[in-house]
Scaffold this active site. Structure first.
Site, PDB file in Angstrom:
ATOM      1  N   CYS A  49       5.308  -2.801  -2.175  1.00 14.26           N
ATOM      2  CA  CYS A  49       4.924  -1.393  -1.389  1.00 14.26           C
ATOM      3  C   CYS A  49       5.195  -0.253  -2.221  1.00 14.26           C
ATOM      4  O   CYS A  49       3.963   0.370  -1.732  1.00 14.26           O
ATOM      5  CB  CYS A  49       6.983  -1.312  -0.243  1.00 14.26           C
ATOM      6  SG  CYS A  49       6.555  -2.285   1.200  1.00 14.26           S
TER       7      CYS A  49
ATOM      8  N   GLY B 215       7.447  -2.336  -9.211  1.00 15.16           N
ATOM      9  CA  GLY B 215       6.889  -2.898  -8.299  1.00 15.16           C
ATOM     10  C   GLY B 215       7.618  -3.218  -6.859  1.00 15.16           C
ATOM     11  O   GLY B 215       7.788  -2.784  -6.393  1.00 15.16           O
TER      12      GLY B 215
ATOM     13  N   VAL C 102       7.799  -8.513   6.327  1.00 17.50           N
ATOM     14  CA  VAL C 102       8.507  -7.947   7.406  1.00 17.50           C
ATOM     15  C   VAL C 102       8.310  -8.719   9.105  1.00 17.50           C
ATOM     16  O   VAL C 102       9.558  -8.779   9.495  1.00 17.50           O
ATOM     17  CB  VAL C 102       7.897  -6.400   7.197  1.00 17.50           C
ATOM     18  CG1 VAL C 102       8.156  -6.336   8.577  1.00 17.50           C
ATOM     19  CG2 VAL C 102       7.545  -6.023   6.141  1.00 17.50           C
TER      20      VAL C 102
ATOM     21  N   LYS D 146       7.857   6.635   6.480  1.00 19.64           N
ATOM     22  CA  LYS D 146       8.184   5.594   5.319  1.00 19.64           C
ATOM     23  C   LYS D 146       7.403   6.208   4.491  1.00 19.64           C
ATOM     24  O   LYS D 146       8.136   5.663   3.423  1.00 19.64           O
ATOM     25  CB  LYS D 146       7.135   5.058   6.519  1.00 19.64           C
ATOM     26  CG  LYS D 146       6.742   3.475   5.592  1.00 19.64           C
ATOM     27  CD  LYS D 146       7.777   2.793   5.389  1.00 19.64           C
ATOM     28  CE  LYS D 146       7.927   2.059   4.432  1.00 19.64           C
ATOM     29  NZ  LYS D 146       8.255   0.426   4.787  1.00 19.64           N
TER      30      LYS D 146
END
Ligand code: UDX
Ligand code: UDX
Length: 448
Positions: free
Chosen positions: A278, A275, A11, A222
């Site tokens: 996150c 999978g 990220v 989120k």
């Protein structure tokens, strides 16, 4: 704008490189010296389409620098992004160690100039305020002579690995949480070119929606987004299991329900489960937060349970056709949790390997990007072959685990001749039954 990004994982690195591409002066900080040395030479430590190009371009333009010096980063950034990892602990709680270390470091080094600290890491709801408190405490106890003059903003990421660069420039929305108008205005300015579609193929598109809200709501958005997507996949996997029993085809069902605009066609691909770094982490953390506040999130618990069982559907199919798996050789086509990434965090392949080894099978694998040396501790017993034909050689069955595009065009007739038994379980419903059957395979999909 001068920007600092702390943590150059998936990220942080993509965020830093894309912000540099927008023309900001970005200094990325990471405490991993080897990674920083690699990045300083313009090399990407991760496989992410489009990233090497923008990295090299920004480094050459002098708008993107890398360092291990946190103090230099804090000094540089008017906007300081925090993007260190927030992995799950075994009990589902979030490991806040790295975030705590960074918040403390910021407190030690920050001066009087106004700063916006942006939380990009996925953090338990309420962590924005916590981060602020940790930084202020560190400032006060470290003898830092300055007064705190910063605000915290939550700016969660929705990047998909494998298309993270594209997603950064073409987001569905940007979420900004905080209670300082000044900080939120700086953030809107930072993303101005993205909001106004400077990089869109179609410049007539309306601006990207910016959701400006409070910290807790931004953090919850989120978790809720990832929990919804994971639940959508678990839902279609459950439907796939029902389809198998009643003789329906889940691909037809997904198509038929996806055309309803209230449902939507995305994230309805049935297979052997979700999978990645996150979904599992975030759904568990949301369940845990709910529990902490006296609520049992039963739907989310089921979403996780359905996914766990779904990973084992391929084993059930192998047992159906091969009966005893002890002593059999099973070949996995694909190891990463999805195509176009080198990431194996929480990959369904790992669950399959563990169970197959428990049952006494020998496991081989081939992945376009993972080599033998890429197998971490606990999985070194898997022989990673260098091509699909070597994989097929001597196998009793193949399981397609990851839908890499090149698996569409393998020489299946040749592979069938190399196998003890030409059986293929397509864990992603990715190949065409007829082509495989013509190549001599017994073909089994999921829910079809
Ligand atoms: C990110 C987010 O931060 C996480 O919360 C989200 O849910 C998923 O995406 P990711 O980019 O995948 O995580 O993290 P990871 O690949 O683990 O990278 C974290 C980086 O931070 C590493 O390069 C690590 O070396 C660095 N780091 C860690 C620091 O620089 N300082 C620290 O104190 C700890
Ligand atoms: C996800 C979210 O999409 C992203 O917004 C968030 O910020 C990070 O987590 P990522 O983990 O990169 O992104 O992958 P994603 O494309 O969402 O896929 C996750 C998993 O779901 C993969 O294992 C994939 O194979 C699986 N999946 C996806 C399905 O099984 N069926 C589908 O229809 C879609």
């Amino acid at each position: 704008m001068n920007v600092c990004v702390i943590g150059t994982g998936y990220v942080g690195l993509v965020t830093g490189a894309c912000l540099a591409r927008l023309g900001h002066r970005v200094l990325c900080i990471d405490n991993n010296e080897a990674k920083v040395a690699l990045l300083q030479q313009g090399q990407s430590p991760i496989h992410e389409p489009g990233l090497p190009e923008i990295l090299q371009e920004a480094i050459a333009a002098g708008t993107l620098l890398f360092s291990t010096d946190l103090a230099a980063g804090v000094h540089h950034g008017e906007v300081i992004f925090v993007a260190v990892g927030t992995p799950s602990l075994p009990d589902g709680q979030t490991d806040m160690r790295y975030l705590h270390a960074v918040a403390t470091g910021i407190g030690h080094h920050i001066d009087d100039r106004y700063r916006v600290i942006v939380n990009k890491s996925t953090v338990p709801i309420g962590s924005g305020d916590w981060l602020r408190t940790v930084a202020i405490d560190a400032l006060k106890t470290s003898g830092n002579p300055h007064v705190p003059n910063f605000e915290v903003v939550s700016n969660p990421e929705f990047l998909r690995e494998g298309s993270a660069v594209y997603d950064t420039f073409h987001p569905d929305r940007i979420v900004l949480g905080g209670n300082s108008e000044r900080a939120l205005a700086i953030m809107q300015d930072l993303y101005r070119d993205i909001v106004h579609r400077k990089y869109a193929e179609d410049p007539t598109l309306p601006p990207v929606p910016v959701v400006v809200t409070d910290l807790n709501s931004a953090e919850t958005i989120k978790y809720a987004a990832n929990a919804f997507l994971a639940t959508k996949i678990s839902f279609i996997n459950e439907i796939a299991n029902i389809c198998e029993r009643v003789g329906a085809d889940v691909r037809e069902v997904a198509h038929g329900i996806g055309l309803d605009s209230r449902i939507g066609s995305k994230f309805l691909r049935a297979g052997i489960g979700w999978g990645g770094s996150c979904f599992g982490k975030d759904v568990s953390a949301l369940i845990r937060t709910a529990t902490d506040y006296g609520y049992r999130a039963e739907l989310l618990e089921s979403c996780v349970r359905v996914n766990h069982n779904q990973r084992l559907v391929a084993i059930e199919k192998l047992q159906q056709v091969l009966k005893i798996l002890k002593g059999k050789t099973i070949g996995l086509l694909g190891l990463t949790f999805k195509p176009d990434t080198d990431d194996m965090r929480d990959a369904p392949a790992l669950t399959l390997i563990e169970r197959l080894v428990e049952l006494g099978a020998k496991v081989k694998a081939y992945d376009p990007i993972v080599s033998q040396s890429g197998m971490r501790d606990g999985f070194t017993n898997v022989v990673v072959e260098t091509d699909a034909e070597r994989l097929a050689d001597g196998c009793d069955a193949l399981v397609l685990v990851t839908e890499w595009a090149q698996f569409q065009t393998l020489d299946y007739p040749q592979m069938a001749t190399l196998m003890n038994q030409p059986i293929l379980i397509d864990g992603r419903n990715f190949l065409q039954r007829q082509i495989l059957e013509n190549a001599g395979f017994k073909y089994m999909g999921v829910g079809c």
